[in-house]
Write a protein that holds these residues in place. Structure first.
Motif, PDB file in Angstrom:
ATOM      1  N   ASP A 114      -6.350   9.474   5.259  1.00  8.58           N
ATOM      2  CA  ASP A 114      -6.951   8.914   4.036  1.00  8.58           C
ATOM      3  C   ASP A 114      -6.267   7.617   3.626  1.00  8.58           C
ATOM      4  O   ASP A 114      -6.932   6.646   3.210  1.00  8.58           O
ATOM      5  CB  ASP A 114      -6.864   9.919   2.894  1.00  8.58           C
ATOM      6  CG  ASP A 114      -7.851  11.062   3.054  1.00  8.58           C
ATOM      7  OD1 ASP A 114      -8.721  10.980   3.954  1.00  8.58           O
ATOM      8  OD2 ASP A 114      -7.751  12.042   2.282  1.00  8.58           O
ATOM      9  N   PHE A 115      -4.942   7.610   3.719  1.00  8.23           N
ATOM     10  CA  PHE A 115      -4.199   6.397   3.361  1.00  8.23           C
ATOM     11  C   PHE A 115      -4.647   5.215   4.223  1.00  8.23           C
ATOM     12  O   PHE A 115      -4.932   4.121   3.708  1.00  8.23           O
ATOM     13  CB  PHE A 115      -2.695   6.617   3.551  1.00  8.23           C
ATOM     14  CG  PHE A 115      -1.896   5.329   3.525  1.00  8.23           C
ATOM     15  CD1 PHE A 115      -1.509   4.761   2.332  1.00  8.23           C
ATOM     16  CD2 PHE A 115      -1.564   4.678   4.718  1.00  8.23           C
ATOM     17  CE1 PHE A 115      -0.787   3.566   2.300  1.00  8.23           C
ATOM     18  CE2 PHE A 115      -0.844   3.490   4.701  1.00  8.23           C
ATOM     19  CZ  PHE A 115      -0.454   2.935   3.495  1.00  8.23           C
ATOM     20  N   ASN A 134      -9.982  -0.189   5.307  1.00 10.89           N
ATOM     21  CA  ASN A 134     -11.362  -0.417   4.866  1.00 10.89           C
ATOM     22  C   ASN A 134     -11.447  -1.169   3.544  1.00 10.89           C
ATOM     23  O   ASN A 134     -12.308  -2.049   3.377  1.00 10.89           O
ATOM     24  CB  ASN A 134     -12.104   0.909   4.722  1.00 10.89           C
ATOM     25  CG  ASN A 134     -12.237   1.650   6.054  1.00 10.89           C
ATOM     26  OD1 ASN A 134     -11.851   1.146   7.088  1.00 10.89           O
ATOM     27  ND2 ASN A 134     -12.764   2.850   6.005  1.00 10.89           N
ATOM     28  N   ASN A 135     -10.556  -0.843   2.616  1.00 10.85           N
ATOM     29  CA  ASN A 135     -10.654  -1.427   1.276  1.00 10.85           C
ATOM     30  C   ASN A 135      -9.726  -2.616   1.069  1.00 10.85           C
ATOM     31  O   ASN A 135     -10.153  -3.654   0.551  1.00 10.85           O
ATOM     32  CB  ASN A 135     -10.393  -0.357   0.218  1.00 10.85           C
ATOM     33  CG  ASN A 135     -11.420   0.770   0.268  1.00 10.85           C
ATOM     34  OD1 ASN A 135     -12.595   0.520   0.550  1.00 10.85           O
ATOM     35  ND2 ASN A 135     -10.997   1.998   0.025  1.00 10.85           N
ATOM     36  N   THR A 136      -8.462  -2.484   1.464  1.00  9.50           N
ATOM     37  CA  THR A 136      -7.540  -3.608   1.275  1.00  9.50           C
ATOM     38  C   THR A 136      -7.853  -4.754   2.229  1.00  9.50           C
ATOM     39  O   THR A 136      -7.929  -5.919   1.816  1.00  9.50           O
ATOM     40  CB  THR A 136      -6.082  -3.147   1.494  1.00  9.50           C
ATOM     41  OG1 THR A 136      -5.777  -2.123   0.556  1.00  9.50           O
ATOM     42  CG2 THR A 136      -5.113  -4.311   1.297  1.00  9.50           C
ATOM     43  N   ASN A 143      -7.371   4.843   6.078  1.00 14.26           N
ATOM     44  CA  ASN A 143      -8.774   4.473   5.844  1.00 14.26           C
ATOM     45  C   ASN A 143      -8.895   3.579   4.617  1.00 14.26           C
ATOM     46  O   ASN A 143      -9.634   2.583   4.615  1.00 14.26           O
ATOM     47  CB  ASN A 143      -9.631   5.723   5.664  1.00 14.26           C
ATOM     48  CG  ASN A 143      -9.895   6.445   6.977  1.00 14.26           C
ATOM     49  OD1 ASN A 143      -9.749   5.871   8.045  1.00 14.26           O
ATOM     50  ND2 ASN A 143     -10.271   7.710   6.880  1.00 14.26           N
ATOM     51  N   ASN A 144      -8.190   3.935   3.561  1.00 13.42           N
ATOM     52  CA  ASN A 144      -8.236   3.135   2.340  1.00 13.42           C
ATOM     53  C   ASN A 144      -7.624   1.756   2.562  1.00 13.42           C
ATOM     54  O   ASN A 144      -8.184   0.738   2.126  1.00 13.42           O
ATOM     55  CB  ASN A 144      -7.490   3.849   1.213  1.00 13.42           C
ATOM     56  CG  ASN A 144      -7.556   3.078  -0.100  1.00 13.42           C
ATOM     57  OD1 ASN A 144      -8.622   2.870  -0.664  1.00 13.42           O
ATOM     58  ND2 ASN A 144      -6.399   2.637  -0.576  1.00 13.42           N
ATOM     59  N   ALA A 153       0.826  -1.205   0.000  1.00 11.80           N
ATOM     60  CA  ALA A 153       0.000   0.000   0.000  1.00 11.80           C
ATOM     61  C   ALA A 153       0.860   1.255   0.000  1.00 11.80           C
ATOM     62  O   ALA A 153       0.519   2.260  -0.660  1.00 11.80           O
ATOM     63  CB  ALA A 153      -0.938  -0.004   1.210  1.00 11.80           C
TER      64      ALA A 153
END
Length: 448
Positions: free
Chosen positions: A226-227, A233-235, A229-230, A46
């Motif tokens: 933001d990093f 939450n997403n990865t 959270n992404n 990431a």
């Protein structure tokens, strides 16, 4: 020494190993180590994806090689990490050193200081543990509890027309349908299961005290909130808590424990009801050749599956209740009491799976004993008194409740003939008398 199920201290890894072994990949020491490695590798990837200065030279074509580190992770790798932990006396640092060695082996030594960059151990623990908990729910628990619900619905359909004497306060009460009684539990379980599924799998990711101190001091231009959270939450597919101390606050995990406890309470209630029906001889149990029901009494087939299920659900609930009460409490920005507690997360899950499996096993063995159920209805004609007095109320007959109370609370046995004589003595029309005489314990079962 290679430990066998016979040598295990806990029965979840001993006696019940065949039932609980699917949970080992998530809740064992091996599982925890593997998913720590998974989080560390995905975190490094990431960082590369946002072209963090210092990582722009890393060839993204090598992502597959990195992911093979956790995809091909085995017990030998886990043991290597445990051996390193003996030196570091820190489990997560041992994971970091293991991955750094892999980077050397893969030819990426220039990038290995970005492994665990800016993180504290809880950024790994508070993502790896909720990730494994989520996997265990999705891949083991949800299919298991869904099988139990489907079995209850199957029995409800098979026995939907079987009248059954109800018991309130332990006394004969207005009849019901056996199938409907199974639907009660299926509905309760479904409602609580849906409630459990709405609770997010919360995770923490924010550095030593939750403020991205190290991240921000090194790269102040990067939006680390933001990093993260992404990434979380997403990865990882988790839900990142926005404001934390060094640890996740565990409030949502406590809610999951409470939800699991409520479901187990329903299972206990079901087990006790079936146990009672068996004691009343409403159900018999399938006999398997060679099995012994009692060590002393040859005639007995004990309801051991339901008793086993009740005991295991009770054990699980004791731990779930402790987790829900303990984990949300931590001194100031962090103490270590949660660490040892979280290592036991798999224990109540294992007891829960045992309970569900035992309940299912028991339900697959019960046989309807309609002869006894019918005899019990026949012996309790007094239960139609409610129906008769209700119709008499409809017709404005004076004091119908009191009239039926006087009839049914005498010492005489109430039978079909007794009830017919009583009805014939009422000062009502012949048509109404005929309507009342049509009511029996077999058809006074309501709308289900």
């Amino acid at each position: 020494m290679n430990l066998s199920p016979l040598q295990a201290i806990s029965p979840v890894d001993g006696r019940y190993r065949n039932t609980t072994q699917d949970l080992a990949q998530y809740f064992s020491e091996y599982g925890l180590i593997k998913y720590r490695v998974f989080v560390e590798i995905e975190y490094f990837i990431a960082l590369c994806d946002i072209n963090l200065p210092g990582l722009t030279a890393f060839d993204k074509a090598n992502y597959n090689k990195l992911r093979e580190v956790y995809l091909n992770f085995g017990e030998t790798d886990a043991q290597e990490i445990k051996d390193t932990e003996k030196v570091t006396n820190h489990d997560v640092k041992a994971v970091e050193y293991f991955i750094k060695k892999k980077f050397d082996d893969l030819g990426f030594p220039d990038f290995k200081e970005f492994i665990h960059f800016g993180l504290t151990s809880q950024d790994i623990n508070n993502t790896a543990i909720p990730y494994t908990f989520k996997l265990a729910l999705n891949e083991v628990y949800y299919p298991k509890i869904s099988s139990l619900i489907e079995k209850l619905k199957e029995l409800a359909t098979a026995w939907k027309d079987v009248p059954l004497l109800a018991h309130t306060h332990g006394q004969p009460a207005s009849p019901t349908k056996l199938g409907k009684e199974f639907l009660v539990f299926a509905e309760r379980l479904e409602i609580q299961l849906n409630s459990l599924k709405t609770i997010p799998n919360n995770a923490k990711f924010g550095g030593a005290t939750g403020n991205f101190n190290a991240h921000h001091i090194a790269y102040p231009a990067t939006n680390w909130v933001d990093f993260s959270n992404n990434f979380v939450n997403n990865t990882l597919g988790l839900n990142r808590a926005q404001h934390t101390t060094q640890i996740e606050h565990y409030d949502q995990f406590a809610a999951q424990c409470d939800a699991l406890k409520r479901i187990n309470n329903i299972i206990i209630d079901l087990d006790r009801d079936i146990w009672t029906y068996i004691s009343k001889n409403y159900f018999k149990q399938k006999i398997k050749e060679g099995e012994v029901g009692s060590s002393a009494m040859p005639h007995k087939v004990n309801p051991i599956d339901f008793e086993n299920a009740e005991g295991n659900a009770g054990l699980a609930n004791a731990l779930f209740e402790f987790f829900a009460a303990k984990l949300p409490i931590s001194r100031l920005q962090r103490d270590l009491t949660d660490s040892t507690v979280l290592r036991n997360v798999g224990v109540p899950m294992a007891h829960t799976v045992i309970s569900i499996s035992s309940t299912l096993k028991g339900l697959n063995k019960i046989l309807l004993n309609e002869e006894v159920i019918t005899a019990d209805l026949e012996n309790n004609w007094a239960v139609v008194a409610e129906a008769i007095q209700t119709i008499l109320r409809r017709e404005a007959y004076p004091n119908p409740y009191e009239a039926l109370k006087d009839l049914t609370r005498t010492n005489q046995k109430i039978t079909a003939d007794t009830m017919a004589v009583f009805i014939d003595g009422l000062k009502i029309s012949a048509a109404l008398k005929e309507e009342l005489k049509q009511i029996t314990p077999y058809n006074y079962t309501g709308v289900f």
